[in-house]
Design a protein around this motif. Structure first.
Motif, PDB file in Angstrom:
ATOM      1  N   LYS A  43       0.813  -1.219   0.000  1.00 28.31           N
ATOM      2  CA  LYS A  43       0.000   0.000   0.000  1.00 28.31           C
ATOM      3  C   LYS A  43       0.847   1.270   0.000  1.00 28.31           C
ATOM      4  N   LEU A  44       2.125   1.110  -0.217  1.00 29.75           N
ATOM      5  CA  LEU A  44       3.036   2.250  -0.118  1.00 29.75           C
ATOM      6  C   LEU A  44       2.642   3.359  -1.099  1.00 29.75           C
ATOM      7  N   PRO A  45       2.398   4.556  -0.596  1.00 26.71           N
ATOM      8  CA  PRO A  45       1.960   5.652  -1.479  1.00 26.71           C
ATOM      9  C   PRO A  45       3.098   6.191  -2.344  1.00 26.71           C
ATOM     10  N   ILE A  46       2.722   6.801  -3.456  1.00 29.21           N
ATOM     11  CA  ILE A  46       3.697   7.458  -4.329  1.00 29.21           C
ATOM     12  C   ILE A  46       3.733   8.931  -3.938  1.00 29.21           C
ATOM     13  N   LEU A  47       4.872   9.366  -3.413  1.00 20.63           N
ATOM     14  CA  LEU A  47       5.006  10.740  -2.957  1.00 20.63           C
ATOM     15  C   LEU A  47       5.528  11.638  -4.082  1.00 20.63           C
ATOM     16  N   ALA A  48       5.089  12.878  -4.054  1.00 24.26           N
ATOM     17  CA  ALA A  48       5.597  13.848  -5.036  1.00 24.26           C
ATOM     18  C   ALA A  48       7.076  14.088  -4.764  1.00 24.26           C
ATOM     19  N   GLU A  49       7.884  14.086  -5.813  1.00 21.07           N
ATOM     20  CA  GLU A  49       9.322  14.275  -5.651  1.00 21.07           C
ATOM     21  C   GLU A  49       9.649  15.690  -5.193  1.00 21.07           C
ATOM     22  N   TRP A  50      10.600  15.797  -4.293  1.00 17.23           N
ATOM     23  CA  TRP A  50      11.009  17.113  -3.816  1.00 17.23           C
ATOM     24  C   TRP A  50      12.414  17.466  -4.307  1.00 17.23           C
ATOM     25  N   HIS A  51      13.014  16.561  -5.097  1.00 17.35           N
ATOM     26  CA  HIS A  51      14.338  16.815  -5.676  1.00 17.35           C
ATOM     27  C   HIS A  51      14.202  17.202  -7.149  1.00 17.35           C
ATOM     28  N   SER A  52      15.163  17.928  -7.633  1.00 18.52           N
ATOM     29  CA  SER A  52      15.195  18.286  -9.050  1.00 18.52           C
ATOM     30  C   SER A  52      15.598  17.055  -9.866  1.00 18.52           C
ATOM     31  N   SER A  53      15.325  17.101 -11.169  1.00 19.44           N
ATOM     32  CA  SER A  53      15.700  15.983 -12.050  1.00 19.44           C
ATOM     33  C   SER A  53      17.210  15.791 -12.060  1.00 19.44           C
ATOM     34  N   GLU A  54      17.938  16.872 -11.881  1.00 13.09           N
ATOM     35  CA  GLU A  54      19.404  16.799 -11.857  1.00 13.09           C
ATOM     36  C   GLU A  54      19.887  15.961 -10.676  1.00 13.09           C
ATOM     37  N   ILE A  55      19.270  16.176  -9.518  1.00 16.42           N
ATOM     38  CA  ILE A  55      19.626  15.399  -8.324  1.00 16.42           C
ATOM     39  C   ILE A  55      19.224  13.943  -8.496  1.00 16.42           C
ATOM     40  N   LEU A  56      18.015  13.706  -8.994  1.00 14.98           N
ATOM     41  CA  LEU A  56      17.519  12.332  -9.160  1.00 14.98           C
ATOM     42  C   LEU A  56      18.375  11.537 -10.138  1.00 14.98           C
ATOM     43  N   ASN A  57      18.906  12.210 -11.154  1.00 16.88           N
ATOM     44  CA  ASN A  57      19.783  11.532 -12.124  1.00 16.88           C
ATOM     45  C   ASN A  57      21.008  10.930 -11.459  1.00 16.88           C
TER      46      ASN A  57
END
Length: 254
Positions: free
Chosen positions: A173-187
């Motif tokens: 049931k784990l929810p999908i949270l809105a990302e708080w990092h930029s795409s640059e960080i996530l990369n």
């Protein structure tokens, strides 16, 4: 489900989980586990592989093994303190399933005569016959047992089976949270989302893999959030100091 509801779920009381009552909740709280979010950070220490099935003739004494057997005969002694026994077999041999402090009805329910049952536990040997004492993993559905089961640092009174069941329920049931990092960080972390990272964290194959992208992403979350909190605290302290200085100077003039 909106982001507010997502966070609300993670901070929910443990009693909102199926199969978790007041007793289990109190046991978990003794280990500082007060909500669903806290449970996610109690990581597995190792796992037991119950996915491989053996035949009775190939069983290894003293090891956790999984077998598919058919219950053949019950033995319910009327003498106090003697265990209930179920003679089971496959095409290669026989094994006794021993139950201490278990009711007759319970034993009949989990090991019905003539039905194929998958069972897993530590194998013993007594009077020239294999035996399995108080097995916890029993099911007519072999897929429930034939998998890798995590072992966590448990609170006394909570079984490994129940703990895994609770964690699985949360992960499903784990929810999908809105990302708080930029795409640059996530990369930098191979675009691992928080949801995916948590799931990988509880994957038995990943125990101890601290250099993996999913683990480093979660570690970065922790460090970054701590930095932000401390930054806000420092700002608040500066405002208070500035305010106090203003009043001190005003009082001096008066």
């Amino acid at each position: 489900m909106d982001s507010k509801s997502n966070y609300k779920y993670l901070l929910s009381d443990l009693t909102s989980l199926k199969g978790v009552g007041i007793k289990t909740t109190n046991l978990l709280k003794k280990k500082q586990i007060n909500n669903i979010f806290d449970l996610l950070w109690k990581l597995p220490k190792f796992y037991t592989d119950r996915s491989l099935s053996s035949k009775v003739k190939d069983l290894k004494i003293g090891e956790n093994q999984t077998i598919t057997i058919t219950p053949q005969k019950y033995s319910f002694p009327r003498v106090r303190n003697l265990p209930n026994k179920v003679l089971c077999s496959d095409e290669t041999g026989q094994i006794d399933c021993i139950f201490f402090n278990s009711f007759e009805g319970y034993v009949r329910k989990i090991l019905p005569l003539g039905k194929e049952i998958t069972i897993s536990g530590k194998i013993g040997y007594f009077r020239n016959k294999y035996q399995l004492t108080n097995p916890k993993y029993i099911s007519e559905d072999s897929s429930v047992i034939k998998q890798k089961h995590n072992t966590y640092s448990l609170t006394e009174g909570i079984s490994e089976k129940l703990y895994n069941k609770i964690i699985k329920q949360i992960i499903d049931k784990l929810p999908i949270l809105a990302e708080w990092h930029s795409s640059e960080i996530l990369n930098k972390f191979n675009n691992f989302s928080w949801n995916h990272s948590i799931k990988e964290l509880h994957n038995p194959e990943n125990i101890g893999n601290y250099k993996k992208n999913f683990y480093q992403r979660l570690a970065y979350d922790e460090i970054f959030s701590t930095f932000l909190v401390n930054s806000e605290i420092r700002k608040k302290i500066k405002r208070i100091k500035k305010k106090n200085k203003f009043f001190d100077e005003k009082n001096k003039k008066i």
